[in-house]
Design a protein around this motif. Structure first.
Motif, mmCIF file in Angstrom:
data_model
loop_
_atom_site.group_PDB
_atom_site.id
_atom_site.type_symbol
_atom_site.label_atom_id
_atom_site.label_comp_id
_atom_site.label_asym_id
_atom_site.label_seq_id
_atom_site.Cartn_x
_atom_site.Cartn_y
_atom_site.Cartn_z
ATOM 1 N N SER A 126 -4.107 4.671 -4.900
ATOM 2 C CA SER A 126 -2.911 4.014 -5.441
ATOM 3 C C SER A 126 -3.248 2.727 -6.189
ATOM 4 O O SER A 126 -2.380 1.928 -6.472
ATOM 5 C CB SER A 126 -1.931 3.696 -4.306
ATOM 6 O OG SER A 126 -2.553 2.830 -3.370
ATOM 7 N N SER A 129 -2.226 1.782 -10.703
ATOM 8 C CA SER A 129 -1.062 1.110 -11.273
ATOM 9 C C SER A 129 -0.953 -0.353 -10.864
ATOM 10 O O SER A 129 -0.171 -1.084 -11.457
ATOM 11 C CB SER A 129 0.222 1.839 -10.847
ATOM 12 O OG SER A 129 0.357 1.794 -9.444
ATOM 13 N N ALA A 158 4.874 -0.825 -9.564
ATOM 14 C CA ALA A 158 4.183 -0.579 -8.294
ATOM 15 C C ALA A 158 5.048 -0.899 -7.088
ATOM 16 O O ALA A 158 4.554 -0.946 -5.961
ATOM 17 C CB ALA A 158 2.899 -1.399 -8.229
ATOM 18 N N LYS A 373 2.758 3.907 -4.039
ATOM 19 C CA LYS A 373 2.477 2.669 -4.757
ATOM 20 C C LYS A 373 2.319 1.534 -3.747
ATOM 21 O O LYS A 373 3.195 1.288 -2.928
ATOM 22 C CB LYS A 373 3.605 2.370 -5.741
ATOM 23 C CG LYS A 373 3.804 3.502 -6.753
ATOM 24 C CD LYS A 373 5.067 3.325 -7.542
ATOM 25 C CE LYS A 373 5.293 4.509 -8.470
ATOM 26 N NZ LYS A 373 6.558 4.393 -9.221
#
Length: 415
Positions: A126, A129, A158, A373
């Motif tokens: 993750s 981003s 995010a 995220k």
């Protein structure tokens, strides 16, 4: 007339006699000629006189045969038909008794110390981003307004949240301006420091020790589908790995096989599960679980509650009832809210409603690997004012790890 009758009878007799003579003559012609008598004299021996007295012969004893032997041909006699070999009766093979299944061995979970570091590769999925995106932007030679807007967009995407995003951007602006020339290592150290500070300084210990002479009681709550029962089972492994004895309370009586699932988790680490009938009263089962934990002098009692929609007022009220019933034995030491990290802002709404019904003391974020995220950790802590204490990073039994801010940020921004 009498004369004519007499003549007819005479003719009939004459014809019959004549026919007999003809037939007999033909038979004599067909017979073979008789052989002439032999001139050789035939000598016949006089019959032997029987011996009597001492001269008499001892009669020979012949073996007697049974009726079957007389009727059946002798196989040893020449010309006797070969006897077909008798078919042997098939041996009776008794089926082997099935081996009793071996009792499942008690598993030894991985130690929790440093577990998040071992799961770093999964957590790093993750980072694209958030961590790497921010590093790429901050590494530009000129940080103009457009670049800072991109940084804000990256943070919002995010799931960091509006307020934390603005706070982080302001601090980064100030520090980059003071720093002047920026090398990649300096930028990484700067970003790491600010992200760790954004996560807050919380006590992230899962409280499992009661101030009284009773087991620590932990209740796990959450909406349907967040992995609540699985998280409870994995938490039992975490506690066992830390040397604690655990009793599980299967208070989720509405979902089919929820109690079986929890019991399976418990059996793998030697934890007993207290359960009741399907559809039974959850509060009663939770009460019994704590009672059994006290009787067994267990260290911790984990109570798995039924998943419920945060919009159902009746079910939320029932959750409050479970809490009140359990507290008759003593205070609840920990109430963990399980949230699916992939739900983003919707998870924050759920968290807010649960916090109004029960006093949430800690958060467990599941499914934080893959597409989740990382910014949700910051947002949910800011929303509830309580720390993220555990994170789930996969489907393995030991993929639940205590949350460590430093290791978490290192996984996000990479080496």
């Amino acid at each position: 007339m009498e004369l004519i009758l007499a003549v007819v009878i005479a003719l009939v007799v004459a014809v019959a006699v004549t026919s007999g003579l003809v037939i007999s003559g033909r038979k004599k012609k067909q017979l073979p000629p008789a052989e002439p008598p032999s001139t050789t004299p035939i000598i016949t021996a006089p019959p032997a006189e029987p011996h009597v007295g001492e001269e008499a012969e001892t009669p020979r004893e012949e073996p007697r045969r049974t009726v079957e032997e007389v009727e059946l041909p002798d196989a040893t006699a020449p010309g006797a038909p070969a006897e077909a070999p008798a078919e042997e009766a098939p041996a009776t093979v008794e089926p082997e008794a099935p081996e009793a299944p071996a009792a499942p061995g008690i598993e030894v979970p991985e130690p929790t110390a440093g577990r998040l570091v071992r799961l770093r590769a999964r957590l790093a999925r993750s980072q694209n981003s958030l961590g790497k995106g921010l590093l790429t932007l901050l590494s530009r030679e000129h940080l103009d307004e457009d670049t800072w807007e991109e940084i804000e967009e990256t943070l919002l995407t995010a799931d960091v949240g509006v307020a934390p995003t603005q706070e982080l951007v302001d601090r980064l602006r100030e520090r980059v301006k003071v720093l002047g020339t920026r090398t990649p290592d300096e930028l990484r150290a700067l970003l790491r420091e600010e992200l760790v500070a954004l996560l807050g300084d919380f006590d992230r210990t899962v409280r499992t020790e009661s101030p009284e002479d009773t087991p620590g009681v932990v209740m796990v709550v959450g909406v349907n589908g967040t992995g609540k029962t699985t998280t409870t089972g994995k938490l039992a492994r975490v506690l066992v790995a830390d040397g604690k004895s655990v009793v599980l309370g299967a208070a989720d009586t509405f979902r089919a096989a929820a109690a079986d699932q929890l019991q399976t988790w418990g059996e793998r680490v030697g934890a007993r599960t207290v359960r009741g009938p399907e559809g039974g009263d959850p509060a009663s089962i939770a009460f019994d679980a704590v009672k059994e934990g006290i009787a067994e002098k267990a260290d911790v009692v984990l109570i798995d509650t039924a998943g419920r929609l945060h919009t159902k007022t009746g079910l939320m009220d029932e959750l409050g009832k479970v809490k009140r019933v359990v507290e008759k034995h003593g205070p609840l030491d920990e109430i963990l809210l399980v949230l699916d990290a992939t739900t983003g802002q919707n998870g924050l709404i759920q968290a807010r409603v649960f916090a109004e019904v029960v006093d949430i003391t800690g958060i467990v974020l599941t499914k934080l690997d893959g597409t989740a995220k990382g910014g949700i950790v910051v947002a949910v802590q800011r929303e509830l004012g309580v720390p993220v204490k555990l994170i789930g990073l996969g489907e393995g039994p030991d993929d639940l790890a205590p949350f460590e801010p430093g290791a978490f940020v290192d996984a996000l921004i990479g080496d």
